[in-house]
Design a protein around this motif. Structure first.
Motif, PDB file in Angstrom:
ATOM      1  N   ALA A  11       0.815  -1.212   0.000  1.00  0.00           N
ATOM      2  CA  ALA A  11       0.000   0.000   0.000  1.00  0.00           C
ATOM      3  C   ALA A  11       0.849   1.263   0.000  1.00  0.00           C
ATOM      4  N   LEU A  12       2.106   1.160   0.456  1.00  0.00           N
ATOM      5  CA  LEU A  12       2.973   2.341   0.447  1.00  0.00           C
ATOM      6  C   LEU A  12       3.242   2.833  -0.969  1.00  0.00           C
ATOM      7  N   ALA A  13       3.117   1.929  -1.970  1.00  0.00           N
ATOM      8  CA  ALA A  13       3.368   2.338  -3.360  1.00  0.00           C
ATOM      9  C   ALA A  13       2.321   3.338  -3.840  1.00  0.00           C
ATOM     10  N   PRO A  14       1.010   3.003  -3.834  1.00  0.00           N
ATOM     11  CA  PRO A  14       0.034   4.006  -4.269  1.00  0.00           C
ATOM     12  C   PRO A  14      -0.015   5.231  -3.360  1.00  0.00           C
ATOM     13  N   ILE A  15       0.290   5.060  -2.077  1.00  0.00           N
ATOM     14  CA  ILE A  15       0.354   6.223  -1.190  1.00  0.00           C
ATOM     15  C   ILE A  15       1.458   7.169  -1.663  1.00  0.00           C
ATOM     16  N   TYR A 222       7.777   1.206  -6.869  1.00  0.00           N
ATOM     17  CA  TYR A 222       7.521   0.121  -7.821  1.00  0.00           C
ATOM     18  C   TYR A 222       8.115  -1.193  -7.347  1.00  0.00           C
ATOM     19  N   TRP A 223       9.211  -1.161  -6.610  1.00  0.00           N
ATOM     20  CA  TRP A 223       9.739  -2.399  -6.027  1.00  0.00           C
ATOM     21  C   TRP A 223       8.725  -3.001  -5.068  1.00  0.00           C
ATOM     22  N   LEU A 224       8.134  -2.163  -4.209  1.00  0.00           N
ATOM     23  CA  LEU A 224       7.106  -2.655  -3.292  1.00  0.00           C
ATOM     24  C   LEU A 224       5.887  -3.171  -4.055  1.00  0.00           C
ATOM     25  N   TRP A 225       5.526  -2.477  -5.146  1.00  0.00           N
ATOM     26  CA  TRP A 225       4.352  -2.869  -5.934  1.00  0.00           C
ATOM     27  C   TRP A 225       4.560  -4.249  -6.573  1.00  0.00           C
ATOM     28  N   PHE A 226       5.692  -4.447  -7.238  1.00  0.00           N
ATOM     29  CA  PHE A 226       5.949  -5.725  -7.893  1.00  0.00           C
ATOM     30  C   PHE A 226       6.208  -6.830  -6.873  1.00  0.00           C
ATOM     31  N   ARG A 227       6.791  -6.485  -5.744  1.00  0.00           N
ATOM     32  CA  ARG A 227       6.942  -7.451  -4.658  1.00  0.00           C
ATOM     33  C   ARG A 227       5.567  -7.906  -4.184  1.00  0.00           C
ATOM     34  N   GLY A 228       4.629  -6.954  -4.058  1.00  0.00           N
ATOM     35  CA  GLY A 228       3.278  -7.306  -3.643  1.00  0.00           C
ATOM     36  C   GLY A 228       2.577  -8.204  -4.649  1.00  0.00           C
ATOM     37  N   ILE A 229       2.790  -7.918  -5.945  1.00  0.00           N
ATOM     38  CA  ILE A 229       2.176  -8.761  -6.973  1.00  0.00           C
ATOM     39  C   ILE A 229       2.674 -10.198  -6.850  1.00  0.00           C
ATOM     40  N   GLY A 230       3.921 -10.372  -6.452  1.00  0.00           N
ATOM     41  CA  GLY A 230       4.473 -11.710  -6.300  1.00  0.00           C
ATOM     42  C   GLY A 230       3.897 -12.472  -5.128  1.00  0.00           C
ATOM     43  N   ARG A 231       3.359 -11.776  -4.137  1.00  0.00           N
ATOM     44  CA  ARG A 231       2.897 -12.442  -2.918  1.00  0.00           C
ATOM     45  C   ARG A 231       1.383 -12.443  -2.750  1.00  0.00           C
ATOM     46  N   LEU A 232       0.696 -11.551  -3.442  1.00  0.00           N
ATOM     47  CA  LEU A 232      -0.749 -11.439  -3.338  1.00  0.00           C
ATOM     48  C   LEU A 232      -1.378 -11.720  -4.695  1.00  0.00           C
ATOM     49  N   THR A 233      -2.693 -11.802  -4.732  1.00  0.00           N
ATOM     50  CA  THR A 233      -3.351 -11.909  -6.032  1.00  0.00           C
ATOM     51  C   THR A 233      -3.269 -10.563  -6.750  1.00  0.00           C
TER      52      THR A 233
END
Length: 319
Positions: A11-15, A222-233
């Motif tokens: 969530a820190l990415a869109p924030i 973007y690192w946090l965003w793509f990391r999130g994509i790897g762990r969440l749907t």
């Protein structure tokens, strides 16, 4: 608990992206959005790739180029075109429709079930954002609307395909982010040169603003965003999108002296509530969904932790 931490970090990415408008208007040269896109993406991509010390191999050269174009290279120019042709509120509402694209694409490409309550959460989020940003004087422009819709679809496709293709074995999200940002920045360069001409002269404020954009707003975000994509749907990640316009509204009120009406405050509550509800709805969804004979599944959470550390240390992690 691990899922909550992953959602919170993602969530820190869109924030962070919600601060883009304030930084651009207060620190950066005016009317140079494409140059700003290059300055956001390319230096951050090169830096992350250098830190990861990994280059793509084999098919990942073209996969990284496709993902970088969808998530950065096409998304940035189309987003800026929409913002220039439409009032900011209309452009933000079109952007908030991104989760609906992801829900549909994830169902088709990843086999993620499109649950009614998830769709309703996405619709409620877009509705809440519209209450925050739309004004009675909002005008419509066909080119701007098309650009806004296509930019949302491009980012949605990039999110889904990032989940679909996963990562090469032994490669963490730091390298994958660097590849995409580099590819996206290179795509924007000729467009920026054609539309905006030579780069502008930069002063101290501009260097400060671009430094923030490159490191925090893009590299880390973007690192946090793509990391999130790897762990969440993919759906769970994209439902965090409304946090960006909500953050922009809060910064505008707190730092730029902009007022918030009761309707806007209600819209913020609806959008935030929809974001939280979307995460609760997605909590029981299988995060490892990845279909297709050629799909490369994401690693387990333990393997992801190892890969992230490998990105930062370039060596095996002693556990």
């Amino acid at each position: 608990m691990k899922r909550f931490a992953t959602v919170a970090l993602t969530a820190l990415a869109p924030i962070s992206w919600g601060s883009t408008y304030a930084v651009a208007t207060e620190l950066l040269p005016p009317d140079r959005p494409l140059f700003t896109g290059v300055m956001r993406a390319l230096p951050a991509g090169l830096l992350l790739t250098a830190l990861a010390r990994r280059l793509p191999t084999g098919a990942w050269w073209w996969k990284a180029a496709v993902l970088g174009t969808l998530n950065i290279g096409a998304f940035f120019p189309l987003l800026f075109l929409s913002a220039y042709r439409l009032p900011g509120g209309v452009a933000a509402v079109l952007g908030s429709a991104g989760p609906l694209f992801v829900v549909g694409l994830a169902a088709l490409v990843l086999g993620e079930r499109a649950r009614l309550r998830t769709v309703l959460a996405a619709v409620a989020g877009a509705f809440g954002v519209s209450m925050v940003v739309l004004t009675a004087a909002a005008r419509l422009d066909l080119v701007g609307i098309v650009a806004g819709v296509v930019s949302s679809a491009s980012m949605a496709a990039g999110t889904v395909m990032t989940k679909r293709w996963g990562r090469p074995e032994g490669v963490g999200p730091l390298a994958l982010t660097g590849w995409q940002l580099t590819a996206g920045g290179l795509v924007i360069i000729p467009v920026a040169a054609l539309v905006e001409g030579a780069p502008p002269a930069l002063d101290g404020k501009a260097f400060l603003g671009y430094g923030y954009m490159m490191l925090i707003n893009t590299g880390i975000a973007y690192w946090l965003w793509f990391r999130g994509i790897g762990r969440l749907t993919a759906t769970s990640v994209t439902l965090l999108g409304p946090l960006s316009p909500l953050t922009a509204a809060v910064i505008g009120w707190a730092a730029l002296g902009q007022s918030l009406s009761p309707v806007q405050v209600l819209g913020m509550a609806i959008a935030f509530g929809a974001t939280v509800a979307g995460q609760l709805f997605a909590a029981g969804t299988n995060t490892g969904t990845n279909t297709g004979a050629n799909a490369q599944p994401f690693s387990s959470t333990e393997e992801n932790d190892r890969n992230i550390s490998m990105d930062l240390t370039d060596g095996p992690v002693q556990r």
